[in-house]
Design an enzyme around this catalytic site. Structure first.
Site, PDB file in Angstrom:
ATOM      1  N   GLU A 270     -28.631  81.002  72.324  1.00 57.23           N
ATOM      2  CA  GLU A 270     -27.496  80.331  72.990  1.00 57.23           C
ATOM      3  C   GLU A 270     -26.200  81.143  72.841  1.00 57.23           C
ATOM      4  O   GLU A 270     -25.110  80.594  72.660  1.00 57.23           O
ATOM      5  CB  GLU A 270     -27.375  78.872  72.520  1.00 57.23           C
ATOM      6  CG  GLU A 270     -28.662  78.129  72.857  1.00 57.23           C
ATOM      7  CD  GLU A 270     -28.588  76.641  72.931  1.00 57.23           C
ATOM      8  OE1 GLU A 270     -27.490  76.089  73.027  1.00 57.23           O
ATOM      9  OE2 GLU A 270     -29.659  76.020  72.915  1.00 57.23           O
TER      10      GLU A 270
HETATM   11  N1  CAA Z   1     -17.717  76.707  81.968  1.00 59.74           N
HETATM   12  C1  CAA Z   1     -17.552  76.792  83.305  1.00 59.74           C
HETATM   13  N2  CAA Z   1     -17.506  77.969  83.962  1.00 59.74           N
HETATM   14  C2  CAA Z   1     -17.614  79.082  83.228  1.00 59.74           C
HETATM   15  C3  CAA Z   1     -17.776  79.059  81.825  1.00 59.74           C
HETATM   16  C4  CAA Z   1     -17.835  77.799  81.201  1.00 59.74           C
HETATM   17  N3  CAA Z   1     -18.003  77.673  79.886  1.00 59.74           N
HETATM   18  N4  CAA Z   1     -17.863  80.340  81.379  1.00 59.74           N
HETATM   19  C5  CAA Z   1     -17.748  81.149  82.451  1.00 59.74           C
HETATM   20  N5  CAA Z   1     -17.602  80.373  83.577  1.00 59.74           N
HETATM   21  C6  CAA Z   1     -17.418  80.820  84.956  1.00 59.74           C
HETATM   22  C7  CAA Z   1     -16.121  81.627  85.120  1.00 59.74           C
HETATM   23  O1  CAA Z   1     -15.016  80.793  85.347  1.00 59.74           O
HETATM   24  C8  CAA Z   1     -16.454  82.482  86.321  1.00 59.74           C
HETATM   25  O2  CAA Z   1     -16.329  81.747  87.498  1.00 59.74           O
HETATM   26  P1  CAA Z   1     -15.256  82.169  88.655  1.00 59.74           P
HETATM   27  O3  CAA Z   1     -15.668  83.532  89.117  1.00 59.74           O
HETATM   28  O4  CAA Z   1     -15.404  81.105  89.693  1.00 59.74           O
HETATM   29  O5  CAA Z   1     -13.912  82.167  87.990  1.00 59.74           O
HETATM   30  C9  CAA Z   1     -17.949  82.748  86.139  1.00 59.74           C
HETATM   31  O6  CAA Z   1     -18.456  81.718  85.318  1.00 59.74           O
HETATM   32  C10 CAA Z   1     -18.229  84.098  85.522  1.00 59.74           C
HETATM   33  O7  CAA Z   1     -17.570  84.115  84.286  1.00 59.74           O
HETATM   34  P2  CAA Z   1     -17.261  85.458  83.486  1.00 59.74           P
HETATM   35  O8  CAA Z   1     -16.585  86.445  84.395  1.00 59.74           O
HETATM   36  O9  CAA Z   1     -16.566  85.063  82.241  1.00 59.74           O
HETATM   37  O10 CAA Z   1     -18.736  85.989  83.221  1.00 59.74           O
HETATM   38  P3  CAA Z   1     -19.228  87.190  82.309  1.00 59.74           P
HETATM   39  O11 CAA Z   1     -20.246  87.940  83.057  1.00 59.74           O
HETATM   40  O12 CAA Z   1     -18.053  87.922  81.746  1.00 59.74           O
HETATM   41  O13 CAA Z   1     -20.038  86.410  81.157  1.00 59.74           O
HETATM   42  C11 CAA Z   1     -20.414  85.327  79.072  1.00 59.74           C
HETATM   43  C12 CAA Z   1     -19.520  85.488  80.303  1.00 59.74           C
HETATM   44  C13 CAA Z   1     -19.685  84.309  78.216  1.00 59.74           C
HETATM   45  C14 CAA Z   1     -20.591  86.617  78.305  1.00 59.74           C
HETATM   46  C15 CAA Z   1     -21.785  84.762  79.549  1.00 59.74           C
HETATM   47  O14 CAA Z   1     -22.528  85.705  80.276  1.00 59.74           O
HETATM   48  C16 CAA Z   1     -22.639  84.254  78.400  1.00 59.74           C
HETATM   49  O15 CAA Z   1     -22.390  83.155  77.884  1.00 59.74           O
HETATM   50  N6  CAA Z   1     -23.685  85.020  78.016  1.00 59.74           N
HETATM   51  C17 CAA Z   1     -24.632  84.584  76.985  1.00 59.74           C
HETATM   52  C18 CAA Z   1     -25.770  83.853  77.616  1.00 59.74           C
HETATM   53  C19 CAA Z   1     -26.480  82.993  76.629  1.00 59.74           C
HETATM   54  O16 CAA Z   1     -25.869  82.230  75.874  1.00 59.74           O
HETATM   55  N7  CAA Z   1     -27.799  83.033  76.684  1.00 59.74           N
HETATM   56  C20 CAA Z   1     -28.599  82.162  75.852  1.00 59.74           C
HETATM   57  C21 CAA Z   1     -29.863  81.796  76.568  1.00 59.74           C
HETATM   58  S1  CAA Z   1     -30.310  80.134  76.474  1.00 59.74           S
HETATM   59  C22 CAA Z   1     -31.024  79.885  74.951  1.00 59.74           C
HETATM   60  O17 CAA Z   1     -30.930  80.668  74.061  1.00 59.74           O
HETATM   61  C23 CAA Z   1     -31.712  78.576  74.854  1.00 59.74           C
HETATM   62  C24 CAA Z   1     -32.766  78.527  73.804  1.00 59.74           C
HETATM   63  O18 CAA Z   1     -33.899  78.903  74.010  1.00 59.74           O
HETATM   64  C25 CAA Z   1     -32.458  77.914  72.488  1.00 59.74           C
END
Ligand code: CAA
Length: 380
Positions: free
Chosen positions: A363
């Site tokens: 996550e």
């Molecule tokens: N809420 C709403 N919208 C969001 C948001 C949030 N928390 N975070 C980002 N966004 C939106 C942004 O506003 C943007 O939208 P707009 O273009 O309309 O403004 C869009 O999403 C893209 O955002 P970013 O430019 O910030 O995206 P990024 O490519 O820089 O990535 C990141 C951001 C935080 C690094 C994201 O990619 C991330 O969280 N990566 C990690 C993924 C992850 O957690 N994977 C885990 C897998 S699931 C798991 O592990 C489950 C399990 O088995 C236990």
């Protein structure tokens, strides 16, 4: 400022504590060894309401607040982090995602079965080449009018084989980048959907983690969640809450290890006295306790923010970052307090130490939490 838990909170916490002690503790070492988690325990957790705690009561959920949920997550995780990750994924990612963004039909058809434990859910975002960089989805969902055709591979999926319903994130329009991503509900057994081999893991070995393959899987349009292009935001919003659940899991792993170390230190004698009477051990316990309390405050604050309808992206990420580091630090020290006994399975702390590591990875890794935190504090 009132830090007192309500009677209901205490009741939920105690119910989870009791379940962990009576149902999860017996067999936890064996499940870790064999890498298996019996279906009947999932059923029991469903019967007790642990699988749909925060979901709406009209769909079988408990309608509880996030504080109740993190209290339960901590108690379950003290004993069995494999069980608690199943609870976490089903509650915070799958049920919450469907309850918040699903249509009436999706909630009736899927959510109502997931809240009761009749069916189990999985959340499928990660791919062989899209883990932290979640916008780089290679799985495709091509729009064919009344349905989509899904192709691709998902990796490290919790509940990979034991789930029945899967929330799958896929790219519909590559040109639109993250705005061309969609989320779908996919059922196990649909033609072209294959569960890949089970991962051989360091920790949380009782939970089943698999890769998944989608080969021309036909997904009806009514199974898309939200408007076209909502999939990336759906994943981000869902993960923000999921991070609070994993922070609570990390807190539980840490506090479980700490409690074992404290008890052991009051029984084990060395140099003529119980080892807790030596500052070398007493100071470790003091550090462990302080770090855990700090983590607990961050976890509770994030849960409270969510319950108050405030933004919890920042507080959830901080809670996960700190609690997962706490889980690592405290479990390593708990093994140290146990000395040689800490290195063998029957004392439980070596398993908790292995389980702790995943809380810094799934996550969103600790580095991802730092991205979320730094972007948030620097934006104004
Ligand atoms: N809420 C709403 N919208 C969001 C948001 C949030 N928390 N975070 C980002 N966004 C939106 C942004 O506003 C943007 O939208 P707009 O273009 O309309 O403004 C869009 O999403 C893209 O955002 P970013 O430019 O910030 O995206 P990024 O490519 O820089 O990535 C990141 C951001 C935080 C690094 C994201 O990619 C991330 O969280 N990566 C990690 C993924 C992850 O957690 N994977 C885990 C897998 S699931 C798991 O592990 C489950 C399990 O088995 C236990």
């Amino acid at each position: 400022m009132d830090f007192t838990l309500t009677e209901e909170h205490i009741m939920i916490r105690d119910a989870a504590r009791d379940f962990a002690k009576t149902e999860l503790l017996p067999g936890v070492i064996e499940r870790d060894e064999k890498q298996e988690f019996p279906k009947e325990l999932i059923k029991k957790m469903g019967d007790l309401g642990f699988l749909g705690m925060m979901a709406s009561p009209e769909y079988g959920g408990g309608g509880m607040d996030t504080v109740s949920y993190v209290l339960a997550m901590e108690e379950l995780s003290k004993v069995d982090a494999s069980a608690s990750v199943m609870v976490s994924v089903n509650n915070s990612l799958v049920c919450w995602g469907l309850d918040t963004f699903g249509t009436e039909e999706q909630k009736e058809k899927y959510l109502a079965k997931l809240t009761t434990g009749e069916k189990l859910g999985a959340f499928c975002l990660s791919e062989p080449e899209a883990g932290s960089d979640a916008t780089s989805q290679r799985t495709t969902a091509i729009d064919k009018g009344d349905h989509y055709i899904l192709n691709g591979t998902k990796n490290w999926i919790t509940n990979g084989n034991s789930a029945d319903f899967y929330l799958v994130i896929a790219q519909t329009d590559k040109e639109k980048k993250h705005k061309g991503i969609n989320a779908f509900i996919v059922e196990k057994g649909w033609e072209g959907f294959e569960v890949g081999p089970k991962e051989q893991k360091l920790g949380i070995r009782g939970s089943d983690t698999h890769s998944l393959n989608f080969n021309d899987v036909k997904v009806p349009k009514e199974n898309r969640i939200g408007e076209d292009g909502f999939g990336f935001k759906f994943a981000m919003k869902t993960l923000s809450g999921g991070r609070i659940g994993i922070a609570a899991q990390a807190l539980g792993i840490a506090s479980g290890a700490y409690e074992l170390a404290k008890t052991y230190s009051k029984q084990r004698k060395a140099f003529g006295t119980e080892i807790c009477n030596h500052q070398a051990i007493a100071f470790k316990l003091a550090d462990m306790h302080t770090q855990i309390e700090a983590a607990r405050h961050l976890v509770m604050k994030a849960a409270w923010d969510k319950d108050q309808g405030q933004n919890y992206d920042l507080s959830g990420a901080m809670a996960k970052l700190h609690a997962s580091q706490t889980a690592m630090d405290v479990t390593v020290e708990a093994v140290q307090v146990h000395g040689g006994n800490g290195y063998v399975k029957e004392y439980h702390v070596e398993r908790l130490m292995r389980d702790a590591k995943i809380t810094q990875i799934y996550e969103g890794t600790s580095e991802i939490q730092k991205i979320v935190i730094s972007r948030s504090i620097l934006k104004d």
